[in-house]
Structure formats: C-alpha cells, structure tokens
Design a protein around this motif. Structure first.
Motif, mmCIF file in Angstrom:
data_model
loop_
_atom_site.group_PDB
_atom_site.id
_atom_site.type_symbol
_atom_site.label_atom_id
_atom_site.label_comp_id
_atom_site.label_asym_id
_atom_site.label_seq_id
_atom_site.Cartn_x
_atom_site.Cartn_y
_atom_site.Cartn_z
ATOM 1 N N SER A 335 0.828 -1.209 0.000
ATOM 2 C CA SER A 335 0.000 0.000 0.000
ATOM 3 C C SER A 335 0.863 1.260 0.000
ATOM 4 O O SER A 335 0.530 2.257 -0.652
ATOM 5 C CB SER A 335 -0.917 0.006 1.231
ATOM 6 O OG SER A 335 -1.811 -1.074 1.190
ATOM 7 N N THR A 336 1.983 1.221 0.733
ATOM 8 C CA THR A 336 2.876 2.387 0.767
ATOM 9 C C THR A 336 3.477 2.657 -0.607
ATOM 10 O O THR A 336 3.535 3.811 -1.063
ATOM 11 C CB THR A 336 3.992 2.172 1.799
ATOM 12 O OG1 THR A 336 3.405 1.987 3.097
ATOM 13 C CG2 THR A 336 4.941 3.363 1.840
ATOM 14 N N SER A 405 2.394 16.673 9.058
ATOM 15 C CA SER A 405 3.838 16.577 8.823
ATOM 16 C C SER A 405 4.252 17.480 7.674
ATOM 17 O O SER A 405 5.283 18.177 7.741
ATOM 18 C CB SER A 405 4.229 15.131 8.526
ATOM 19 O OG SER A 405 3.898 14.291 9.615
ATOM 20 N N LEU A 406 3.478 17.480 6.576
ATOM 21 C CA LEU A 406 3.788 18.344 5.437
ATOM 22 C C LEU A 406 3.697 19.822 5.827
ATOM 23 O O LEU A 406 4.526 20.653 5.416
ATOM 24 C CB LEU A 406 2.844 18.043 4.277
ATOM 25 C CG LEU A 406 3.127 16.782 3.455
ATOM 26 C CD1 LEU A 406 2.038 16.576 2.411
ATOM 27 C CD2 LEU A 406 4.493 16.875 2.774
ATOM 28 N N ALA A 407 2.659 20.136 6.604
ATOM 29 C CA ALA A 407 2.501 21.534 7.021
ATOM 30 C C ALA A 407 3.672 21.978 7.900
ATOM 31 O O ALA A 407 4.195 23.095 7.757
ATOM 32 C CB ALA A 407 1.180 21.705 7.771
ATOM 33 N N SER A 419 12.207 15.279 -2.752
ATOM 34 C CA SER A 419 12.772 14.127 -2.031
ATOM 35 C C SER A 419 12.595 14.288 -0.527
ATOM 36 O O SER A 419 12.360 13.310 0.196
ATOM 37 C CB SER A 419 14.257 13.977 -2.378
ATOM 38 O OG SER A 419 14.977 15.167 -2.040
ATOM 39 N N THR A 420 12.669 15.514 -0.035
ATOM 40 C CA THR A 420 12.467 15.753 1.391
ATOM 41 C C THR A 420 11.014 15.492 1.781
ATOM 42 O O THR A 420 10.725 14.924 2.840
ATOM 43 C CB THR A 420 12.849 17.197 1.742
ATOM 44 O OG1 THR A 420 14.181 17.463 1.310
ATOM 45 C CG2 THR A 420 12.732 17.440 3.243
ATOM 46 N N VAL A 427 8.084 8.591 6.925
ATOM 47 C CA VAL A 427 8.110 8.509 8.388
ATOM 48 C C VAL A 427 6.686 8.665 8.949
ATOM 49 O O VAL A 427 6.257 7.912 9.836
ATOM 50 C CB VAL A 427 9.050 9.573 8.984
ATOM 51 C CG1 VAL A 427 8.960 9.573 10.508
ATOM 52 C CG2 VAL A 427 10.479 9.315 8.535
ATOM 53 N N ALA A 428 5.948 9.639 8.420
ATOM 54 C CA ALA A 428 4.582 9.865 8.902
ATOM 55 C C ALA A 428 3.692 8.670 8.602
ATOM 56 O O ALA A 428 2.839 8.287 9.419
ATOM 57 C CB ALA A 428 4.017 11.133 8.256
ATOM 58 N N ASN A 429 3.887 8.061 7.429
ATOM 59 C CA ASN A 429 3.080 6.894 7.080
ATOM 60 C C ASN A 429 3.414 5.699 7.954
ATOM 61 O O ASN A 429 2.538 4.875 8.252
ATOM 62 C CB ASN A 429 3.289 6.544 5.602
ATOM 63 C CG ASN A 429 2.230 7.161 4.720
ATOM 64 O OD1 ASN A 429 1.112 6.676 4.652
ATOM 65 N ND2 ASN A 429 2.581 8.251 4.057
#
Length: 462
Positions: A335-336, A405-407, A419-420, A427-429
């Motif tokens: 799934s990832t 996490s993106l915010a 890439s970052t 990590v968040a997933n």
C-alpha cells in the motif's frame, strides 16, 4: 470378516427425477441462489473431528458410490469385485450405491438386479446426466458417516480403498483423494492423457493456488458432516465437480489426505477430453472469480479452536496475532508503494496537500479491502460497507498525521525539495501504519464471539 449389511430397506432401487433442464447449469433440486446458501446446511462451524465409533448393525460406516452411464457390460463384474473386496478387507459396515445417470441401455435393469440380489448394494436412478449431479444426490441423502466414489472401470487398485477412508474414519482428515501424480504412484496410460492431466493440474496450481496433486482421479472420499456444508457451495454438476469441491475445501482450511494409487487407464473410456477440458477451464474462471470477490461463505467450513494445534491459545498472546502482523505488514508495504506512486503522479498537476489527500484516499480503500480479506480473514459482503466507512475514519487520522507533517515541513523550510517531502511522508506513514493496525484489530475487525458470528451468518443467509 463379514461386514454388517447396509440398512437399505426392502426396496433398494430408487428413481430420482431431477427438476430443471440440463442446460440450466443448476445442480439438481436446487433453487436459484448464491453459492453457499443454506440448503440443508447450518450456519455454525464444523465440530471437531472425532474417531467414528463402530456403528450398530444395519447402519453402514462407508457408502461407495459408482456413477454410471450406459455401462451394462462392465457394471455387474465391477460391483461384484468391489463387494467381494470389501467383504474380505473392510472391518466396518458398508454400502455400494450404483448411481445411474439417465442410461439409455439396460444399465438400470442390471443395477436393479444387483440390488435385489446383494444386501449391501442399492441402485439410484437419475433422469439427468452428470457425475457431479449423481454424487451430490446420493451423498446428500446417505446416512453413512464416510462417503466415497470410484469410477466403474475400477482403474484404481482396490487395495488403496482402505488407506483412502482410514484417515476419515479416524478423524484425522476431512477429505481424501487418490493421486496418480504422486511420486510413489504407478500409472499405466497413454501420453495424451498423461499430458492433459499434468497440464490441468498445473493450471489449477497457477490460477487457483491449488496444492493437491490430482484433481480428476475418480477415487475420492469425504466425511458426511463436511459434505453437508460443502456440497451446497459447489455449483458444477459434471466433471468439474471434483475440482470445485477440492478447491473450496482447501481454501476453507480443511485437511485433504492424498493416497498414491496404482492406476491402469481404461482404453474404452467414453470421456470426451476436449469438451471436458473446455468445461473445466470455464469452471476454473468461475471459481476464481467467486474466490476473488469473496462471495463464498467458506467460514461455515471452519473447524473449532483446538482442532488444529496451531490454533491453541498461548498465554498472553491474542489468537492469530502473529499471522495478522505478517499479513498487515505485507499489505502495508504494498500500500505504501502504491501510495507513493499515486502521490508522485498526482503531484505533477496538484499541490502537495491535494496530491497527498487523493493518494491517501485511493490507497486507503484498497488497503482496507486487502486487509479485510487477507489479514483478518473476513469473507463475503457482510458489513463490507461499514468496514470501508470505518476504514475511511482511519484514513482521516492518517491524513491528519501526514498533512500535519507536510505543514510542519513547509513552515520549517519554506519550499522543501520533493525528495524531502517523500522522506517526511514515509516517516509519517510508518507512524500512521502502526496506529492503523491497532484500530483495524481492535475496532474495525475485532474478534467476535463464536455465538455472535454464528448468529450473524445465519441472519445473512436467510
């Protein structure tokens, strides 16, 4: 040693008129319904296997069915040879049932004469053809705890009969089959039939993940309580009946015992190889589709805890946790990868938040469906919509984690590299995945008590 005579009554010849047309494709006597309906079946699980007791006089332990169509020459010597062998070697009561598939020659008269002369023989007349139809009809009406069948030509050495049924009598296995493809089998047949047989079994292994070695050998047995649950799920009435029965039994986790046999091909066989192969391939597609969609209630064939040593409770370890963890990890990895591929594709035309939300939504639906079937073993359509709705709640939590996490990344760096972004999302997933497993196990797919599961299954099948 003389076996106890079968209790077949004064009249041992029965004629069964099967409603419907042969072209309908429906098993005899069955109304239109989804496979696995409750025709004659119960919603609770199978009982634990037990050694069969020695039956009282008058009730056979074994019922051997011989399906025949226009076999007026071979029927009598076959039945007499089988009867003599059972009298000499089988230590329990038995019955031999001749199932006549609408023969047009004198086969019915030969069968009736044998039933009148030999106490352990009876005959059943069906007005439609089909080996599967004959076996379903006789097995469904038999009172013997072990049911078997063999071809009328007796191609299989009869010395394999007792090893075939012994694991069923002892309670070790649920079904037993003769195998012509086992290493220790000794088989005499032409190259054409050898090629067709091996090719067919390779197709079964590749398409339906079958692990048994020989689906079409006319030498099989089944315990009656298993047949009562399994036969209503089997749709085919012809040659594919055997294969469908074995595939469903194997997928339900039933134990299938294989016996290597000595087998000599019958040169006068009337089986049409091309037509049979075509019908079998159609059956493979139908069964594969049913298994893929989860439309078969195979949980009705499950044995109770304690019957399999792998199912025994371990102190402090919830049942099935290790298997569920492995399944969840496999589904999670796939799934990832699916999510990252979708995110990268969506990111070409969308901002990071919209791309993340879209990729998570699509992958979450696929993830819930995969975990429902593969990790937690939920089959059928019962509660599927509710499970998906709960899965979307879990998705929302994952969305909050990844979006947060993106915010946070955007606030910290201003314009992060792609890439970052991917590294932070991975990590968040991973954190969301751990939480997802706990929510799936404790909330979406919790272990329900057996009584509740049985009640739900019964309600869904009414």
């Amino acid at each position: 040693m003389t076996a106890a005579p079968a209790n077949v009554g004064a009249m041992r010849t029965t004629t069964i008129a099967v409603p419907g047309s042969a072209a309908s494709g429906r098993p005899d006597g069955r109304s239109e319904e989804r496979p696995g309906g409750t025709s004659g079946g119960r919603a609770d699980a199978l009982p634990a296997r037990e050694h069969l007791p020695v039956s009282a006089a008058g009730r056979p332990v074994l019922d051997v069915v011989i399906p025949v169509y226009n076999e007026e020459k071979d029927l009598e010597p076959c039945v007499r040879r089988l009867h003599e062998h059972l009298l000499r070697t089988f230590p329990y009561g038995f019955r031999i049932t001749v199932a006549d598939n609408a023969s047009t020659d004198t086969t019915p008269e030969v069968a009736a004469a044998l039933a009148a002369e030999v106490p352990e023989v009876r005959s059943v007349r069906l007005e439609q053809k089909g080996r599967g139809r004959a076996l379903r009809t006789v097995w469904s009406g038999s009172d013997a705890p072990v049911l078997a069948y063999m071809d009328v030509d007796l191609s299989t050495d009869l010395n394999a009969l007792l090893p075939l049924v012994a694991p069923l009598i002892s309670g070790h296995s649920d079904l037993a089959i003769g195998s012509r493809l086992a290493r220790s089998s000794r088989v005499v047949r032409g190259p054409k039939r050898e090629f067709v047989s091996r090719a067919y079994n390779l197709i079964l292994r590749g398409s339906l993940a079958a692990r048994f070695s020989d689906a079409q050998c006319g030498f099989k047995a089944i315990r009656r309580e298993v047949a009562e649950r399994l036969l209503p799920m089997v749709e085919d009435t012809g040659w594919f009946f055997d294969t469908e029965m074995l595939v469903l039994a194997e997928r339900a986790g039933l134990r299938i015992h294989e016996v290597p046999v000595d087998w000599v091909d019958d040169p006068d066989s009337t089986v049409h190889i091309v037509k049979t192969a075509t019908d079998d391939l159609k059956g493979v597609l139908r069964v594969g589709r049913a298994l893929a969609t989860g439309s078969l209630p195979l949980d009705r064939l499950a044995r109770p805890f304690g019957d399999d040593p792998r199912d025994r409770d371990l102190s402090g370890v919830p049942g099935g946790l290790a298997r569920q963890l492995v399944g969840f990890c496999v589904v999670g990895v796939l799934s990832t990868l699916f999510y990252l591929a979708l995110y990268s594709a969506f990111r070409l035309g969308l901002g990071p938040q919209l791309a993340n939300a879209g990729a998570l939504l699509v992958s979450a639906v696929a993830n819930t469906a995969a975990n429902r079937r593969l990790t937690f073993g939920v089959r059928g359509r019962d509660r599927a919509v509710r499970h998906q709705a709960q899965g979307l709640v879990v998705f929302a939590i994952g969305l909050a984690l990844t979006s947060g996490s993106l915010a946070a990344l955007g606030a910290a760096t201003g314009d992060p590299a792609h890439s970052t972004e991917l590294a932070v999302l991975i990590v968040a997933n991973l954190a969301a995945t751990v939480l997802r497993f706990l929510l799936f196990r404790l909330w979406v797919f919790p272990d329900r008590p057996t009584s509740q599961t049985s009640t739900t299954s019964a309600r869904n099948e009414r």
